[in-house]
Motif scaffolding. Structure first.
Motif, PDB file in Angstrom:
ATOM      1  N   THR A   4       0.852  -1.179   0.000  1.00  0.00           N
ATOM      2  CA  THR A   4       0.000   0.000   0.000  1.00  0.00           C
ATOM      3  C   THR A   4       0.891   1.232   0.000  1.00  0.00           C
ATOM      4  OG1 THR A   4      -1.749  -1.140   1.181  1.00  0.00           O
ATOM      5  CG2 THR A   4      -1.794   1.249   1.249  1.00  0.00           C
ATOM      6  N   THR A   5       0.614   2.147  -0.904  1.00  0.00           N
ATOM      7  CA  THR A   5       1.371   3.378  -1.042  1.00  0.00           C
ATOM      8  C   THR A   5       0.483   4.563  -0.702  1.00  0.00           C
ATOM      9  OG1 THR A   5       2.678   2.407  -2.825  1.00  0.00           O
ATOM     10  CG2 THR A   5       2.681   4.806  -2.669  1.00  0.00           C
ATOM     11  N   THR A   6       0.997   5.497   0.070  1.00  0.00           N
ATOM     12  CA  THR A   6       0.285   6.742   0.344  1.00  0.00           C
ATOM     13  C   THR A   6       0.984   7.833  -0.461  1.00  0.00           C
ATOM     14  OG1 THR A   6      -0.283   6.015   2.562  1.00  0.00           O
ATOM     15  CG2 THR A   6      -0.416   8.369   2.138  1.00  0.00           C
ATOM     16  N   PHE A   7       0.184   8.609  -1.223  1.00  0.00           N
ATOM     17  CA  PHE A   7       0.772   9.656  -2.047  1.00  0.00           C
ATOM     18  C   PHE A   7      -0.133  10.884  -2.059  1.00  0.00           C
ATOM     19  CE2 PHE A   7      -2.054   7.425  -4.878  1.00  0.00           C
ATOM     20  CZ  PHE A   7      -2.515   8.366  -5.780  1.00  0.00           C
ATOM     21  N   HIS A   8       0.405  11.978  -2.559  1.00  0.00           N
ATOM     22  CA  HIS A   8      -0.348  13.231  -2.671  1.00  0.00           C
ATOM     23  C   HIS A   8      -0.866  13.340  -4.105  1.00  0.00           C
ATOM     24  CE1 HIS A   8       0.860  14.606   1.267  1.00  0.00           C
ATOM     25  NE2 HIS A   8       2.091  14.250   0.968  1.00  0.00           N
ATOM     26  N   THR A  22      -4.465  13.510   0.156  1.00  0.00           N
ATOM     27  CA  THR A  22      -3.649  12.328   0.419  1.00  0.00           C
ATOM     28  C   THR A  22      -4.474  11.103   0.082  1.00  0.00           C
ATOM     29  OG1 THR A  22      -2.453  13.494   2.164  1.00  0.00           O
ATOM     30  CG2 THR A  22      -2.321  11.091   2.170  1.00  0.00           C
ATOM     31  N   VAL A  23      -3.884  10.205  -0.702  1.00  0.00           N
ATOM     32  CA  VAL A  23      -4.587   9.025  -1.195  1.00  0.00           C
ATOM     33  C   VAL A  23      -3.769   7.781  -0.887  1.00  0.00           C
ATOM     34  CG1 VAL A  23      -5.497   7.905  -3.273  1.00  0.00           C
ATOM     35  CG2 VAL A  23      -5.575  10.392  -3.072  1.00  0.00           C
ATOM     36  N   ARG A  35     -11.696   8.335  -7.741  1.00  0.00           N
ATOM     37  CA  ARG A  35     -13.091   8.705  -7.535  1.00  0.00           C
ATOM     38  C   ARG A  35     -13.186   9.304  -6.144  1.00  0.00           C
ATOM     39  NH1 ARG A  35     -17.765   4.236  -7.387  1.00  0.00           N
ATOM     40  NH2 ARG A  35     -16.852   3.968  -5.342  1.00  0.00           N
ATOM     41  N   ARG A  36     -13.607  10.566  -6.083  1.00  0.00           N
ATOM     42  CA  ARG A  36     -13.681  11.302  -4.823  1.00  0.00           C
ATOM     43  C   ARG A  36     -15.128  11.636  -4.510  1.00  0.00           C
ATOM     44  NH1 ARG A  36      -9.612  10.926  -1.821  1.00  0.00           N
ATOM     45  NH2 ARG A  36     -10.130  12.898  -0.892  1.00  0.00           N
ATOM     46  N   ALA A  37     -15.527  11.465  -3.244  1.00  0.00           N
ATOM     47  CA  ALA A  37     -16.886  11.815  -2.820  1.00  0.00           C
ATOM     48  C   ALA A  37     -17.109  13.303  -3.037  1.00  0.00           C
ATOM     49  CB  ALA A  37     -17.073  11.454  -1.353  1.00  0.00           C
ATOM     50  N   ALA A  38     -18.324  13.649  -3.490  1.00  0.00           N
ATOM     51  CA  ALA A  38     -18.664  15.050  -3.749  1.00  0.00           C
ATOM     52  C   ALA A  38     -20.131  15.274  -3.450  1.00  0.00           C
ATOM     53  CB  ALA A  38     -18.374  15.400  -5.208  1.00  0.00           C
ATOM     54  N   GLY A  39     -20.487  16.510  -3.155  1.00  0.00           N
ATOM     55  CA  GLY A  39     -21.893  16.858  -2.958  1.00  0.00           C
ATOM     56  C   GLY A  39     -22.497  16.210  -1.735  1.00  0.00           C
ATOM     57  N   ALA A  60       3.876  11.621  -5.407  1.00  0.00           N
ATOM     58  CA  ALA A  60       2.823  12.511  -5.899  1.00  0.00           C
ATOM     59  C   ALA A  60       2.431  12.150  -7.326  1.00  0.00           C
ATOM     60  CB  ALA A  60       3.284  13.958  -5.835  1.00  0.00           C
ATOM     61  N   ALA A  61       1.218  12.554  -7.699  1.00  0.00           N
ATOM     62  CA  ALA A  61       0.716  12.412  -9.068  1.00  0.00           C
ATOM     63  C   ALA A  61      -0.350  13.481  -9.289  1.00  0.00           C
ATOM     64  CB  ALA A  61       0.129  11.022  -9.299  1.00  0.00           C
TER      65      ALA A  61
END
Length: 78
Positions: A4-8, A22-23, A35-39, A60-61
């Motif tokens: 598992t990698t954590t990145f910005h 951070t993902v 896919r990010r939660a929105a609304g 980062a990416a």
């Protein structure tokens, strides 16, 4: 075994300031989409971003906005 990698992730969207989040990814390569939660409200809303630049990987990416998706919650979501 995949680590598992954590990145910005820098999220770009026309008409909005860039956002950095951070993902966590379970891959040795950057995810092709995020896919990010929105609304809110009675639907589940998500903004979809596509990988634009991975030169900073694995720290980062950069992603660009593609579309927003929504669906009604199912019994499994409650």
């Amino acid at each position: 075994m995949t680590r598992t990698t954590t990145f910005h992730a820098r999220l770009l969207r026309s008409g909005a300031d860039p956002q950095t989040v951070t993902v966590r990814a379970s891959s040795d390569v950057p995810p092709r989409t995020l896919r990010r939660a929105a609304g809110g409200g009675g639907e589940l809303n998500f903004d979809v971003y596509a990988l634009l630049d991975a030169d900073g990987w694995p720290s980062a990416a950069t992603y660009t906005y593609v579309e927003s998706l929504s669906r009604e919650p199912s019994a499994a979501d409650e």
